[in-house]
Design an enzyme around this catalytic site. Sequence first.
Site, mmCIF file in Angstrom:
data_model
loop_
_atom_site.group_PDB
_atom_site.id
_atom_site.type_symbol
_atom_site.label_atom_id
_atom_site.label_comp_id
_atom_site.label_asym_id
_atom_site.label_seq_id
_atom_site.Cartn_x
_atom_site.Cartn_y
_atom_site.Cartn_z
ATOM 1 N N ASP A 123 13.826 53.925 -41.201
ATOM 2 C CA ASP A 123 13.984 54.392 -42.580
ATOM 3 C C ASP A 123 14.285 53.261 -43.549
ATOM 4 O O ASP A 123 14.963 53.453 -44.573
ATOM 5 C CB ASP A 123 15.093 55.463 -42.679
ATOM 6 C CG ASP A 123 14.786 56.660 -41.813
ATOM 7 O OD1 ASP A 123 13.595 56.964 -41.623
ATOM 8 O OD2 ASP A 123 15.740 57.275 -41.304
ATOM 9 N N GLY B 229 9.094 59.438 -40.542
ATOM 10 C CA GLY B 229 8.882 60.070 -41.845
ATOM 11 C C GLY B 229 8.812 58.933 -42.846
ATOM 12 O O GLY B 229 9.800 58.259 -43.078
ATOM 13 N N HIS B 230 7.627 58.669 -43.359
ATOM 14 C CA HIS B 230 7.432 57.535 -44.273
ATOM 15 C C HIS B 230 7.139 58.084 -45.672
ATOM 16 O O HIS B 230 6.177 58.829 -45.864
ATOM 17 C CB HIS B 230 6.292 56.645 -43.778
ATOM 18 C CG HIS B 230 6.590 55.995 -42.445
ATOM 19 N ND1 HIS B 230 5.718 55.198 -41.770
ATOM 20 C CD2 HIS B 230 7.722 56.034 -41.673
ATOM 21 C CE1 HIS B 230 6.279 54.766 -40.638
ATOM 22 N NE2 HIS B 230 7.486 55.276 -40.571
ATOM 23 N N GLN C 141 9.845 53.715 -36.797
ATOM 24 C CA GLN C 141 11.207 53.494 -36.285
ATOM 25 C C GLN C 141 11.646 52.063 -36.651
ATOM 26 O O GLN C 141 11.226 51.551 -37.665
ATOM 27 C CB GLN C 141 11.275 53.743 -34.777
ATOM 28 C CG GLN C 141 11.134 55.207 -34.384
ATOM 29 C CD GLN C 141 9.723 55.751 -34.474
ATOM 30 O OE1 GLN C 141 8.813 55.222 -33.895
ATOM 31 N NE2 GLN C 141 9.523 56.840 -35.201
ATOM 32 N N LYS D 129 9.598 51.341 -44.891
ATOM 33 C CA LYS D 129 8.326 50.801 -44.414
ATOM 34 C C LYS D 129 7.144 51.458 -45.117
ATOM 35 O O LYS D 129 6.179 50.814 -45.488
ATOM 36 C CB LYS D 129 8.190 51.029 -42.897
ATOM 37 C CG LYS D 129 9.257 50.343 -42.077
ATOM 38 C CD LYS D 129 9.161 50.709 -40.598
ATOM 39 C CE LYS D 129 9.466 52.154 -40.282
ATOM 40 N NZ LYS D 129 10.849 52.584 -40.523
HETATM 41 P P1 GDP Z 1 10.515 54.590 -43.700
HETATM 42 O O1 GDP Z 1 10.680 55.550 -42.581
HETATM 43 O O2 GDP Z 1 10.891 53.188 -43.306
HETATM 44 O O3 GDP Z 1 9.156 54.635 -44.332
HETATM 45 O O4 GDP Z 1 11.567 55.014 -44.821
HETATM 46 P P2 GDP Z 1 11.855 56.537 -45.325
HETATM 47 O O5 GDP Z 1 10.756 56.966 -46.213
HETATM 48 O O6 GDP Z 1 12.223 57.402 -44.194
HETATM 49 O O7 GDP Z 1 13.205 56.301 -46.111
HETATM 50 C C1 GDP Z 1 13.298 55.422 -47.187
HETATM 51 C C2 GDP Z 1 13.745 56.217 -48.414
HETATM 52 O O8 GDP Z 1 14.131 55.312 -49.438
HETATM 53 C C3 GDP Z 1 12.638 57.057 -49.018
HETATM 54 O O9 GDP Z 1 13.201 58.178 -49.618
HETATM 55 C C4 GDP Z 1 12.035 56.131 -50.074
HETATM 56 O O10 GDP Z 1 11.410 56.839 -51.140
HETATM 57 C C5 GDP Z 1 13.265 55.439 -50.560
HETATM 58 N N1 GDP Z 1 13.096 54.048 -51.041
HETATM 59 C C6 GDP Z 1 12.245 53.075 -50.590
HETATM 60 N N2 GDP Z 1 12.492 51.931 -51.255
HETATM 61 C C7 GDP Z 1 13.498 52.172 -52.128
HETATM 62 C C8 GDP Z 1 14.215 51.375 -53.066
HETATM 63 O O11 GDP Z 1 13.993 50.182 -53.223
HETATM 64 N N3 GDP Z 1 15.207 52.007 -53.771
HETATM 65 C C9 GDP Z 1 15.510 53.316 -53.611
HETATM 66 N N4 GDP Z 1 16.487 53.842 -54.349
HETATM 67 N N5 GDP Z 1 14.857 54.103 -52.732
HETATM 68 C C10 GDP Z 1 13.875 53.525 -51.998
HETATM 69 P P1 IMO Z 2 10.945 56.063 -39.273
HETATM 70 O O1 IMO Z 2 9.568 55.595 -38.841
HETATM 71 C C1 IMO Z 2 15.110 56.795 -38.174
HETATM 72 C C2 IMO Z 2 15.869 58.139 -34.067
HETATM 73 C C3 IMO Z 2 16.389 59.554 -33.903
HETATM 74 C C4 IMO Z 2 17.235 59.376 -32.654
HETATM 75 C C5 IMO Z 2 16.404 58.395 -31.824
HETATM 76 C C6 IMO Z 2 15.520 59.049 -30.774
HETATM 77 O O2 IMO Z 2 10.917 57.119 -40.307
HETATM 78 O O3 IMO Z 2 11.791 54.886 -39.613
HETATM 79 P P2 IMO Z 2 13.260 60.445 -30.944
HETATM 80 O O4 IMO Z 2 12.946 61.736 -31.639
HETATM 81 O O5 IMO Z 2 12.406 59.306 -31.366
HETATM 82 O O6 IMO Z 2 13.299 60.597 -29.450
HETATM 83 O O7 IMO Z 2 14.784 60.114 -31.366
HETATM 84 O O8 IMO Z 2 15.591 57.685 -32.754
HETATM 85 N N1 IMO Z 2 14.621 58.026 -34.855
HETATM 86 C C7 IMO Z 2 14.552 57.578 -36.109
HETATM 87 N N2 IMO Z 2 15.523 57.229 -36.970
HETATM 88 N N3 IMO Z 2 13.821 56.673 -38.550
HETATM 89 C C8 IMO Z 2 12.837 56.997 -37.679
HETATM 90 O O9 IMO Z 2 11.527 56.789 -37.958
HETATM 91 C C9 IMO Z 2 13.174 57.502 -36.417
HETATM 92 N N4 IMO Z 2 12.467 57.938 -35.357
HETATM 93 C C10 IMO Z 2 13.356 58.230 -34.403
HETATM 94 O O10 IMO Z 2 17.159 59.949 -35.012
HETATM 95 O O11 IMO Z 2 18.448 58.738 -32.966
HETATM 96 MG MG MG Z 3 11.650 57.357 -42.172
#
Ligand code: GDP
Ligand code: IMO
Ligand code: MG
Length: 431
Positions: free
Chosen positions: A13, A40-41, A228, A16
């Site tokens: 998270d 979840g991206h 991840q 990416k």
């Molecule tokens: P990912 O799994 O690495 O793609 O990241 P996620 O989408 O799960 O979580 C990142 C969260 O931070 C999302 O809600 C993005 O919209 C948000 N985000 C990304 N970059 C920034 C930033 O520079 N500032 C803020 N406030 N939010 C951001």
């Molecule tokens: P993105 O790509 C954050 C965590 C789960 C749990 C562990 C194992 O959005 O960054 P799983 O369902 O993979 O067997 O769970 O890994 N986890 C993540 N945490 N971002 C993710 O993906 C994750 N994918 C798995 O919360 O701790």
């Molecule tokens: Mg994510």
Amino acid sequence: MPGVTIVGAQWGDEGKGKIVDLLTEGADLVVRYAGGPNAGHTLVIPNKTGGHDKIVVRLVPSGILWPETVCVLGNGMVVDPLALSKELDELVGKGVWTEGDKRLVLSDRAHMILPYHLLVDGLREKGQFAVGTTKRGIGPAYEDKARRNGVHLGALRDLARMERHVARALDAWAPTIRAMGETPPTPADVVAAIRPVVDRLVNLLDDGSRVVDDGIRGGKKVIFEGAQGTLLDVDHGTYPYVTSSSATSGGACTGAGVGPTAISRVVGITKAYLTRVGGGPFPTELNDETGETLRRNGGEFGAVTGRPRRCGWIDLPALRYARRVNGLTDLIVTKLDVLTGLPHIDVCVAYDTPHGRVRDLPINDLDVAKPVYERMPGWTERVETARSLGELPEKARAYIERIAREVEVPIAMVSVGPQREATIPVRNLFA
Ligand code: GDP
Ligand code: IMO
Ligand code: MG
């Protein structure tokens, strides 16, 4: 031509998805190489009415919003056919992808997540040894791959054959499922459950490795999109509190079907602080008002499960570890804006362990290691509109510079908001 790998440098998270979407403007191919719908991206892009639309992709690569870009779900992924079909419905509804458009390629060697994987993941998470997974069937699907009972996506081309593969897997799972008080499905049930989406997906199947290789040899620019993060990697993460795939940069080769020579840069994404979802050690976690502030200001709730993310201070030993195990050439710091208004920022620079003070991440002793902090001053100015490092408040710039110096990796970009344009470019990653 350069291939750029984007990898999470923390526990996932990191942002990416936002970075991959942004970089895709200059790329021809985006390949997801690991994980499945546990990812979840989040992509936040300008719409026609002057506002922004938010799209969350789980299985589909984050390059999908750029109409000329080919997006490949690599062989290293585990794909739930029903979840993928649902995601495709959403993309069709949003006008992002048109039914049958072959710029979305499904590697026929990716493994399927089938209903019994979801069942086992869910049942285990009710027990005393829960890991805090996303309950998307990830672990059991990779277990099947490793114990040679997996079912390739390519099996969708021949359902009778698929049913035989499923029978073999169910034979191995049945005692486990029964021991947990449930009845295993029959192979016919499993095939019947996915039958409604078969034609749609078969139409998109191809040899993912060949598609990527053709692209590279044809001079195309390729992004390898990680899911991840480093500390969730099955080899290098905080085992056993990890996911079941190779989330680090090495996974890009096996998970896309290319050799290391296809990759010229490895870009680590890190938040300006740190979060984690699920169980496992997190030494710099803040169970106090500051942790609450980070969660609130950063909107730190899981994109997949909605769970509140655990929040804490940045961990420089962990980022140095990410540099090492991924071979990072560049670092991108996201969510700098979330720190605005904090009176000070504590930076974890080392650890006190039973074996003394160390600058490296004590990956095997994280539950007993105590972070050593150095305090840096905070800033009050908003940073969302900054588009160059020079426009940042001096203390924010000093913070970024310190991260780069201590991790010994140059900064390629700083993100100051969730929107595509809320970004400070520093280095051209395709140069
Ligand atoms: P990912 O799994 O690495 O793609 O990241 P996620 O989408 O799960 O979580 C990142 C969260 O931070 C999302 O809600 C993005 O919209 C948000 N985000 C990304 N970059 C920034 C930033 O520079 N500032 C803020 N406030 N939010 C951001
Ligand atoms: P993105 O790509 C954050 C965590 C789960 C749990 C562990 C194992 O959005 O960054 P799983 O369902 O993979 O067997 O769970 O890994 N986890 C993540 N945490 N971002 C993710 O993906 C994750 N994918 C798995 O919360 O701790
Ligand atoms: Mg994510």
